[in-house]
Design an enzyme around this catalytic site. Structure first.
Site, PDB file in Angstrom:
ATOM      1  N   TYR A 282       2.185 -10.657  67.465  1.00  0.00           N
ATOM      2  CA  TYR A 282       1.487  -9.402  67.173  1.00  0.00           C
ATOM      3  C   TYR A 282       1.855  -8.878  65.792  1.00  0.00           C
ATOM      4  CZ  TYR A 282       5.667  -6.463  67.811  1.00  0.00           C
ATOM      5  OH  TYR A 282       6.894  -5.876  67.660  1.00  0.00           O
TER       6      TYR A 282
ATOM      7  N   LYS B 205       7.412 -12.448  65.119  1.00  0.00           N
ATOM      8  CA  LYS B 205       7.000 -11.173  65.725  1.00  0.00           C
ATOM      9  C   LYS B 205       6.223 -11.487  67.003  1.00  0.00           C
ATOM     10  CE  LYS B 205       5.477  -6.630  64.051  1.00  0.00           C
ATOM     11  NZ  LYS B 205       6.669  -5.889  64.460  1.00  0.00           N
TER      12      LYS B 205
ATOM     13  N   LEU C  44      13.614  -9.732  61.922  1.00  0.00           N
ATOM     14  CA  LEU C  44      12.214  -9.728  61.538  1.00  0.00           C
ATOM     15  C   LEU C  44      12.098  -9.418  60.044  1.00  0.00           C
ATOM     16  CD1 LEU C  44       9.382  -9.888  63.012  1.00  0.00           C
ATOM     17  CD2 LEU C  44       9.250  -7.474  62.386  1.00  0.00           C
TER      18      LEU C  44
HETATM   19  N1  PDD Z   1       8.165  -2.989  64.618  1.00  0.00           N
HETATM   20  N2  PDD Z   1      12.424  -5.301  63.149  1.00  0.00           N
HETATM   21  C1  PDD Z   1      11.817  -5.217  64.349  1.00  0.00           C
HETATM   22  C2  PDD Z   1      12.501  -5.824  65.539  1.00  0.00           C
HETATM   23  C3  PDD Z   1      10.569  -4.573  64.479  1.00  0.00           C
HETATM   24  O1  PDD Z   1       9.955  -4.508  65.679  1.00  0.00           O
HETATM   25  C4  PDD Z   1       9.969  -3.989  63.323  1.00  0.00           C
HETATM   26  C5  PDD Z   1       8.652  -3.274  63.373  1.00  0.00           C
HETATM   27  C6  PDD Z   1      10.643  -4.090  62.092  1.00  0.00           C
HETATM   28  C7  PDD Z   1      10.065  -3.519  60.820  1.00  0.00           C
HETATM   29  O2  PDD Z   1       8.996  -4.292  60.341  1.00  0.00           O
HETATM   30  P1  PDD Z   1       7.814  -3.638  59.466  1.00  0.00           P
HETATM   31  O3  PDD Z   1       8.448  -2.958  58.314  1.00  0.00           O
HETATM   32  O4  PDD Z   1       6.988  -4.791  59.055  1.00  0.00           O
HETATM   33  O5  PDD Z   1       7.071  -2.659  60.360  1.00  0.00           O
HETATM   34  C8  PDD Z   1      11.858  -4.763  62.052  1.00  0.00           C
HETATM   35  C9  PDD Z   1       6.809  -2.501  64.789  1.00  0.00           C
HETATM   36  C10 PDD Z   1       6.495  -1.269  64.000  1.00  0.00           C
HETATM   37  C11 PDD Z   1       6.545  -2.365  66.280  1.00  0.00           C
HETATM   38  O6  PDD Z   1       6.944  -3.284  66.988  1.00  0.00           O
HETATM   39  O7  PDD Z   1       5.918  -1.401  66.708  1.00  0.00           O
END
Ligand code: PDD
Length: 291
Positions: free
Chosen positions: A34, A149, A205
């Protein structure tokens, strides 16, 4: 009832009418990937980077990407245009689809399930931003491909719930004495004027916001280093921040019940966090609102 337009397997329809099979492998196995893309003034932020990361996730779980870049963009733009709000959070999910039986091994000839929906972007209120948020730490019990992800997020979900039940905003994962990331965010540390960022490898991530923060640090001449951050460094940090597409740059001011930082700044958002938040808003403004 949520009647916002969504996309499911080739069709555009109200979200409350969307249905998938109970045999969908996303439902049975958490077998899918996702993305969450923030949208400002109806413009998706770093959409190319999000779609590239989706491609990396799908490659990592051996799921052929069902759409080209142009096809993804067209679908996402249509969902954004149909929403009754300007600033949005677009969710994109691809699962390995529904077979007619349950078997761990990949099914043959099954079409992946593609789902896109949008919601109003929930931003952090100024009252929270000015005090910062509380966080707790926990052992990182996740698998060894945290760079992907994937929708199988149970460890993250439980960790985040533990934080909420303790009145905190986030749980920070510690693995082998090293601070890795948050349950749904990346984590930065400031020590003696140097911004420390964890290494983008299989343990965390690769955040899109993380990249923007490091670009802004370089642009504005902030001394920074990308390396493992020891748990002891986290606990003696001058500042700790969480970053994500929805939280942007948010200071963590209490960790495991103790104030973050030293001296007069202890327990308060640090100067670099406030500076970075300003640069981030300015960057968004330049790239998104006027671009
Ligand atoms: N989550 N690490 C994890 C485990 C995450 O789930 C996310 C983001 C990030 C930050 O990534 P980014 O800057 O690309 O949003 C780091 C999203 C927002 C979610 O699962 O809703």
């Amino acid at each position: 009832m949520n009647t916002t337009l969504c996309y499911l397997d080739g069709q555009y329809l109200p979200l409350n009418e969307a249905r998938i099979s109970p045999l969908d492998r996303g439902f049975l196995f958490g077998d899918g990937g996702y993305e969450v893309v923030p949208v400002y003034s109806r413009k998706p932020f770093r959409i190319g980077e999000h779609l590239t990361r989706l491609q990396q996730t799908l490659a990592g779980i051996r799921l052929a990407n069902p759409h080209t870049l142009a096809e993804w963009t067209e679908r996402i733009e249509r969902i954004i245009a149909a929403a009754p709000f300007d600033d949005q959070s677009v969710y994109i999910q691809v699962t390995r689809g529904a077979d007619d039986k349950r078997d761990h091994a990949f099914p043959q000839g099954v079409t992946p399930t593609v789902f896109i929906f949008t919601a109003p972007l929930v931003t952090t209120p100024d009252s929270v931003r000015t005090t910062g948020v509380a966080a707790v730490t926990a052992a990182d019990t996740r698998w060894a491909r945290c760079d992907l992800k994937v929708v199988a997020l149970l460890a993250n979900v439980v960790a985040r719930q533990d934080a909420v039940e303790r009145g905190c905003a986030e749980t920070l994962f510690i693995r082998d004495g090293v601070m890795i990331e948050g349950a749904a965010s990346n984590i930065f540390v400031v020590k003696d004027g140097v911004l420390l960022a964890p290494v983008k490898d299989h343990r965390m991530l690769p955040g899109i916001t993380y990249d923007v923060v490091l670009e802004l640090a370089a642009k504005h001449g902030v001394p920074h280093a990308v390396r493992d951050i020891a748990e002891s460094e986290l606990r003696s940090a001058d500042e700790v921040w969480m970053t994500s597409s929805t939280k942007e740059v948010l200071p963590i001011t209490t960790l495991d019940g103790k104030p973050v930082g030293n001296g007069g700044n202890a327990g308060k958002p640090g100067p670099l966090a406030q500076q970075m938040h300003g640069w981030y808003q300015q960057f968004k403004d330049e790239v998104m609102r006027r671009g």
